[in-house]
Design a protein around this motif. Structure first.
Motif, PDB file in Angstrom:
ATOM      1  N   VAL A 135       0.826  -1.216   0.000  1.00 50.12           N
ATOM      2  CA  VAL A 135       0.000   0.000   0.000  1.00 50.12           C
ATOM      3  C   VAL A 135       0.857   1.262   0.000  1.00 50.12           C
ATOM      4  CG1 VAL A 135      -2.099  -0.926   1.003  1.00 50.12           C
ATOM      5  CG2 VAL A 135      -0.268  -0.176   2.507  1.00 50.12           C
ATOM      6  N   PRO A 137       1.299   5.505   0.795  1.00 53.45           N
ATOM      7  CA  PRO A 137       0.810   6.513   1.735  1.00 53.45           C
ATOM      8  C   PRO A 137      -0.200   7.449   1.061  1.00 53.45           C
ATOM      9  CG  PRO A 137       3.193   6.732   1.387  1.00 53.45           C
ATOM     10  CD  PRO A 137       2.728   5.650   0.490  1.00 53.45           C
ATOM     11  N   GLN A 139      -1.649  11.372   1.214  1.00 51.67           N
ATOM     12  CA  GLN A 139      -1.362  12.688   1.789  1.00 51.67           C
ATOM     13  C   GLN A 139      -2.679  13.431   1.995  1.00 51.67           C
ATOM     14  OE1 GLN A 139       1.523  13.408   2.912  1.00 51.67           O
ATOM     15  NE2 GLN A 139       2.740  11.822   1.934  1.00 51.67           N
ATOM     16  N   LEU A 140      -3.330  13.088   3.083  1.00 53.07           N
ATOM     17  CA  LEU A 140      -4.609  13.716   3.387  1.00 53.07           C
ATOM     18  C   LEU A 140      -4.330  15.070   4.033  1.00 53.07           C
ATOM     19  CD1 LEU A 140      -7.446  12.543   3.017  1.00 53.07           C
ATOM     20  CD2 LEU A 140      -7.424  11.955   5.435  1.00 53.07           C
ATOM     21  N   SER A 141      -4.993  16.118   3.548  1.00 51.77           N
ATOM     22  CA  SER A 141      -4.715  17.430   4.132  1.00 51.77           C
ATOM     23  C   SER A 141      -5.298  17.506   5.534  1.00 51.77           C
ATOM     24  CB  SER A 141      -5.306  18.526   3.247  1.00 51.77           C
ATOM     25  OG  SER A 141      -6.698  18.544   3.382  1.00 51.77           O
ATOM     26  N   GLY A 142      -4.694  18.356   6.357  1.00 51.12           N
ATOM     27  CA  GLY A 142      -5.130  18.486   7.739  1.00 51.12           C
ATOM     28  C   GLY A 142      -6.602  18.852   7.854  1.00 51.12           C
ATOM     29  N   PHE A 158       0.396   4.254  10.408  1.00 52.49           N
ATOM     30  CA  PHE A 158       1.348   3.220  10.799  1.00 52.49           C
ATOM     31  C   PHE A 158       2.725   3.862  10.784  1.00 52.49           C
ATOM     32  CE2 PHE A 158       4.287  -0.242   9.627  1.00 52.49           C
ATOM     33  CZ  PHE A 158       4.064  -1.086  10.690  1.00 52.49           C
ATOM     34  N   GLY A 160       3.582   6.598  11.980  1.00 54.97           N
ATOM     35  CA  GLY A 160       3.486   8.032  11.720  1.00 54.97           C
ATOM     36  C   GLY A 160       3.032   8.412  10.326  1.00 54.97           C
ATOM     37  N   GLN A 161       2.844   7.453   9.460  1.00 52.73           N
ATOM     38  CA  GLN A 161       2.408   7.761   8.103  1.00 52.73           C
ATOM     39  C   GLN A 161       0.939   7.353   7.916  1.00 52.73           C
ATOM     40  OE1 GLN A 161       2.399   9.545   5.425  1.00 52.73           O
ATOM     41  NE2 GLN A 161       4.393   8.941   4.633  1.00 52.73           N
ATOM     42  N   TYR A 163      -2.125   5.919   5.635  1.00 51.38           N
ATOM     43  CA  TYR A 163      -2.211   5.019   4.492  1.00 51.38           C
ATOM     44  C   TYR A 163      -3.614   4.836   3.944  1.00 51.38           C
ATOM     45  CZ  TYR A 163       2.625   3.590   5.258  1.00 51.38           C
ATOM     46  OH  TYR A 163       3.983   3.573   5.383  1.00 51.38           O
ATOM     47  N   VAL A 342      -2.995   8.107 -10.043  1.00 55.88           N
ATOM     48  CA  VAL A 342      -3.576   9.451  -9.937  1.00 55.88           C
ATOM     49  C   VAL A 342      -5.064   9.371  -9.619  1.00 55.88           C
ATOM     50  CG1 VAL A 342      -4.038  11.568 -11.176  1.00 55.88           C
ATOM     51  CG2 VAL A 342      -1.854  10.399 -11.488  1.00 55.88           C
ATOM     52  N   GLN A 345      -5.694   8.011  -6.109  1.00 56.01           N
ATOM     53  CA  GLN A 345      -5.504   9.037  -5.075  1.00 56.01           C
ATOM     54  C   GLN A 345      -6.679  10.012  -5.071  1.00 56.01           C
ATOM     55  OE1 GLN A 345      -2.737   9.871  -3.084  1.00 56.01           O
ATOM     56  NE2 GLN A 345      -1.190   8.424  -3.747  1.00 56.01           N
ATOM     57  N   GLU A 346      -7.097  10.384  -6.282  1.00 50.92           N
ATOM     58  CA  GLU A 346      -8.200  11.328  -6.403  1.00 50.92           C
ATOM     59  C   GLU A 346      -9.466  10.754  -5.767  1.00 50.92           C
ATOM     60  OE1 GLU A 346      -8.262  14.327  -7.449  1.00 50.92           O
ATOM     61  OE2 GLU A 346     -10.398  14.730  -7.666  1.00 50.92           O
ATOM     62  N   ASN A 350     -10.416  12.620  -2.380  1.00 47.73           N
ATOM     63  CA  ASN A 350     -11.416  13.653  -2.641  1.00 47.73           C
ATOM     64  C   ASN A 350     -12.846  13.160  -2.665  1.00 47.73           C
ATOM     65  OD1 ASN A 350     -10.285  16.150  -2.750  1.00 47.73           O
ATOM     66  ND2 ASN A 350      -9.495  15.845  -4.827  1.00 47.73           N
TER      67      ASN A 350
END
Lengths: 442, 528
Positions: A135, A137, A139-142, A158, A160-161, A163, A342, A345-346, A350
């Motif tokens: 899998v 990582p 990158q989910l925004s805060g 996991f 600190g990252q 997933y 891509v 992730q999208e 999102n």
């Protein structure tokens, strides 16, 4: 003759080898059910037996699609609807495919480059999937992350990252047959008292006070709340909140107290190794017991059987606090080998966090949504959802570190042995030793 | 078979004249089909980068052409398909299993070292603290091909400022003529062609490596319309062969097929890699006391289980067959079909059913008999329960084969025995049994081999349990096969290497026992 005999010997021998070595394809299906016999109960599985061995092959990746999602049969229809919508919005083709043993099939298919781009699964697979580089990582925004409940976001991490993106949180609670026990017990002693009275009054119809899955090999998932009630547990936590695989606390003072409670309930025949995943739900839905420790997956069958029920938090144990269950988080993962990274992730970052998607996924499984906004809307209408959520409010996510694979078997068995009469301290000491040795081996 | 014409004629000396035209056409068409199929498969394999398999397929196709295109090599025309299947389904798996037995292949060791390292680095990418999130459109300079042009990020920061990002760096984007959605995603910018979702997705691989450099890291895409500033905290020094975590300053060195901290403090990275371990797996099996004792204990029960299963099912099956072979019995067909029923129901259904019948509190068996036996929790009772279930599952098969064999024994032999003054028992013992065993002897050995590896029954009924020794790796009803399965696919940490080593042992054991068994049946046949 000689030659023929040897030929036959070789054939049978090879058959043996084939079964053992290459049985991966067909048999692997049943593997994960034992890897995490406990954790599998947190999936959609009810007490029904495992799907028949036929048709357990991994799906074949749809080559024509621009985004391939693998999920189980229950979630596929609802996901297909939203996947199509996502496809239309972006002008791409999305394929939702059903995998009956997602955890193993995803791992195997990804290894040979035939895996999907996105999977839907439980958060406790995470350590194993990271360990095998399966899998990627996220990158989910805060901002987006803060829309989810803190526990559900913690479960997707996991080392600190992050997933994945969560969509539901589930946990066990106490289900009560209100016809047999009108009021909810606060403590286990109260529960036993009320249950025993109900048993006496029913004149033989009620046979059990409390139904909880134990089975001959035990079940660590249902054992944990007894340990957590006395601040025991499985792993100690590190400073950053992660579970520490080097600090196993199965024989800590608190855990032993929990084991003693199990021994007591076993002695009083409240808990029994003769109640397992094959008959637990049946006993409750046939009205043979007033109390049932279970999760949202048991609700549909209880409704179908016409049982009037109420869900409350697990009782507290004498001398300790409330039993705190493990939380299981359902989430979307992106494959590390995704051919359509891509779009994957999208979709995951999102689309999954959208309220309507989370609400639709709730309709299917009845698990409290992870997105706060969606949970608020659902819990206002559905008191079961609110009750499940309340029951898991103080729970912690199930460990998602690979070391947890070394715990399920030994801890489950230790609990089963204690329930059937073994000395709690000695047995949990032995389990601790076995778990530590297994982790060192891995 | 394309070459049927030549082979039917057998001996080349009696061959006369050329084959009819249509046969030749069919033959060559079939050969061409094999070649075409081979080419197609190799094509796909080349795409997957599997060179070895391409070579193998080339050899197979060449062998087919060589054998069937000429009139020579007649025996090979018969043998080749069988040989190919033998290699594909028997020799290859053995070789593969044997090769796996010498590796540490298993969970956490599935990847190559390069992949494991790449995975660690990719997973270490973290958002730079305090950095903004950008709205993103991916574009190429106007006039360039969307599939190949230079990728450019058109970015909008939270304050609404526009940027143009390339591998060279971040530059301001003139706002003239730029159109954006309400969320800030740029939909039109002069001098650029914005790619649609499909076009972006096609270039996913490049995007994975694409980053707009910035002071502390790089701006990378998240999906289609969002970008973040991140950096990998782990770096790999190839020359020194070590990993450095820049966030903690710790270095990691390879040891035992994993990256472990150089100072020995703390945890190794979970991603290990596959490597050769020589005879380690076999050594572990022989020297690790838990595994060794477990192996011996399981082996003893495994042999007992297989033997007792064969004997019990055969005895019951044979007795019933003798009974229903009696001429005086009416409605034999009906009884026989009833008896075959357990055989017709799928084995896993039966096993699950019996499992619930053996439940101590709720099971039918204890309820009817008034016993209070913990069938599935007591090691000996569980063994008995397994044998009883297997008797139920297995006797119809024995009944079938015995009935068949009995009917082929001529009646006059029995009649002769009766005339010689033999009673029914004596007839069965001295006449029927020896003749029966000649026919069913090899089947008994096959049944032994099958039961030796009766995975389904054990797995569904007890999963190898009960586990009474305070050790969940070795159960009281485990067979070697369920034991190997648990090590390979479930349990603590799936270890295919060790499981392969065990299955090689099983292979040798079953092979030897079957060999001895078949030698013994030869002596049975000497009765005739």
């Amino acid at each position: 003759m000689h030659k023929r005999a040897f030929g036959a010997a070789a054939v049978t021998g090879v058959a043996a080898l084939l079964m053992s070595a290459c049985g991966g394809g067909g048999d692997a299906a049943s593997s994960s059910s034992s890897t995490s016999s406990a954790s599998s109960s947190t999936e959609t599985t009810t007490s029904a037996p495992a799907p028949s061995p036929t048709g357990t092959e991994a799906p074949v990746r749809d080559q024509a699609a621009d985004l391939v999602i693998w999920t189980d049969a229950d979630r596929a229809p609802i996901l297909t609807k939203y996947a199509e919508e996502f496809g239309k919005e972006n002008g791409v083709k999305v394929a939702v495919q059903i995998s009956v043993d997602l955890r193993a099939q995803f791992k195997d298919a990804t290894k040979v480059g035939k895996g999907p781009d996105v999977i839907v699964g439980a958060h406790d697979w995470l350590g194993e999937l990271v360990q095998n580089g399966a899998v990627a990582p996220i990158q989910l925004s805060g901002d987006v992350a803060s829309k989810f409940s803190a526990n559900s976001i913690a479960a997707t991490k996991f080392n600190g990252q992050t997933y994945g993106v969560p969509y539901a949180v589930e946990n066990i609670g106490l289900m009560r047959n209100t016809a047999l026990a009108p009021t909810a017990p606060k403590t286990m002693d109260e529960l036993v008292k009320m249950g025993t009275e109900a048993k006496k009054k029913s004149g033989g119809k009620v046979t059990n006070v409390l139904i909880q899955q134990v089975g001959k090999t035990g079940n660590a998932y249902y054992t944990y709340p007894y340990l957590s009630a006395f601040d025991g547990g499985i792993f100690a936590t590190k400073a950053n909140g992660d579970y520490d695989p080097n600090k196993v606390i199965v024989n800590s003072a608190g855990s032993i107290k929990g084991a003693e409670e199990l021994a007591k309930l076993g002695k009083e025949k409240i808990l029994s190794t003769n109640v397992g995943d094959e008959n637990a739900e049946g006993l409750f839905t046939s009205g043979k017991a007033p109390f049932f420790i279970t999760g949202p997956w048991s609700v549909p069958n209880a409704k179908k059987a016409g049982i009037k029920y109420e869900i409350t938090s697990l009782p507290s144990l004498a001398g300790g606090g409330a039993m705190k269950p493990f939380l299981g988080v359902q989430m979307f993962y992106v494959s590390a080998k995704a051919k359509n990274a891509v779009l994957a992730q999208e979709f995951v970052t999102n689309y999954v966090p959208r309220k309507d998607v989370q609400l639709a996924l709730f309709e299917q499984g009845g698990r409290p949504p992870a997105l706060k906004e969606a949970y608020d809307e659902v819990s206002a209408k559905d008191k079961d959802v609110k009750a499940w959520y309340e029951a898991g409010k103080d729970g912690k996510p199930m460990p998602n570190i690979p070391a947890m694979n070394s715990v399920w078997g030994p801890l489950g068995q230790a609990a089963a042995d204690v329930i059937s009469g073994k000395a709690p301290k000695a047995r949990f000491d032995a389990a601790q030793k076995e778990i530590v040795a297994n982790i060192a081996k891995g | 078979m394309a070459a049927a014409d030549t082979t039917f004629r057998g001996d080349p000396s009696t061959r006369s004249g050329p084959a009819p035209a249509w046969v030749v056409v069919v033959k060559w068409a079939a050969i061409a089909l094999v070649v075409a199929f081979g080419t197609l498969v190799s094509w796909r394999l080349v795409e997957d980068g599997k060179a070895l398999f391409v070579v193998i397929i080339a050899f197979v196709v060449m062998a087919v052409v060589a054998v069937y295109s000429t009139r020579r090599a007649v025996p090979l025309k018969y043998l080749l398909p069988g040989m190919l299947l033998l290699v594909a389904f028997q020799v290859w798996p053995i070789a593969y299993t044997a090769a796996t037995a010498f590796t540490n292949y298993g969970d956490g060791h599935l990847l190559s070292k390069e992949d494991a390292t790449a995975s660690i680095i990719a997973n270490s990418v973290q958002e730079v603290p305090g950095s903004p999130r950008y709205r993103l459109s991916i574009a190429v300079p106007q006039g360039q091909d969307p599939a190949k042009g230079d990728l450019t990020f058109l970015l909008t920061d939270p304050s609404g400022k526009y940027f143009e990002g390339t591998p060279k760096g971040l530059e301001d984007l003139p706002t003239d003529g730029v159109e954006a959605t309400t969320t800030g995603k740029i939909t039109k910018a002069p001098g650029f062609t914005i790619l649609d979702a499909k076009q972006v997705n096609k270039r996913g691989k490049e995007l994975g490596e694409f980053a707009v450099p910035k002071d502390n890291g790089g701006i990378k895409a998240v999906g289609l319309s969002e970008a973040f500033e991140g950096r990998a905290t782990v770096t790999y020094d190839k020359a020194a062969d070590k990993l450095t975590d820049t966030s903690t300053g710790k270095t990691y060195v390879p040891k035992g097929a994993a990256w472990v901290p150089a100072d020995g403090q703390g945890e190794a990275y979970p991603q290990g890699w596959k490597q050769n371990v020589g005879w380690d797996n076999f050594k572990t099996l022989v020297t690790n006391s838990t595994l060794r004792d477990g192996f011996v204990k399981i082996f003893v029960w495994n042999v007992a289980f297989a033997l007792l299963s064969v004997i019990s099912t055969f005895m019951l099956g044979m007795l019933l067959a003798l009974l229903f072979n009696d001429d005086r019995l009416r409605g034999k067909g009906f009884y026989r079909s009833i008896l075959i029923l357990p055989y017709a129901i799928p084995g896993f259904v039966t096993a699950l059913l019996w499992m619930s019948m053996f439940n101590q509190d709720y099971g039918l068996i204890n309820n009817i008999t008034g016993l209070d036996i913990d069938w599935l929790g007591n090691p000996w009772a569980a063994k008995a329960a397994i044998l009883i279930t297997n008797l139920w599952l297995g006797f119809p098969y024995m009944f079938l084969v015995c009935t068949g064999a009995l009917q082929s024994i001529p009646g006059d032999v029995r009649e002769a025995a009766r005339i010689d003054g033999a009673g029914p028992v004596r007839t069965v013992r001295s006449i029927t049994m020896p003749l029966l065993l000649v026919a069913v002897g090899p089947l008994l050995i096959a049944s032994f081999a099958f039961n030796f590896n009766n995975f389904t029954l054990i797995f569904l009924m007890t999963k190898g349990g009960p586990f009474t020794d305070g050790d969940v790796s070795i159960g009281s009803t485990d067979l070697l096969i369920t034991y190997a399965f648990r090590i390979a696919f479930s349990g603590v940490n799936p270890d295919y290497g060790l499981a392969s080593a065990i299955s090689i042992f099983i292979f040798i054991i079953v092979g030897l026992m079957s060999y001895v068994g078949f030698r013994r049946t030869k002596s049975l046949e000497e009765v005739n």
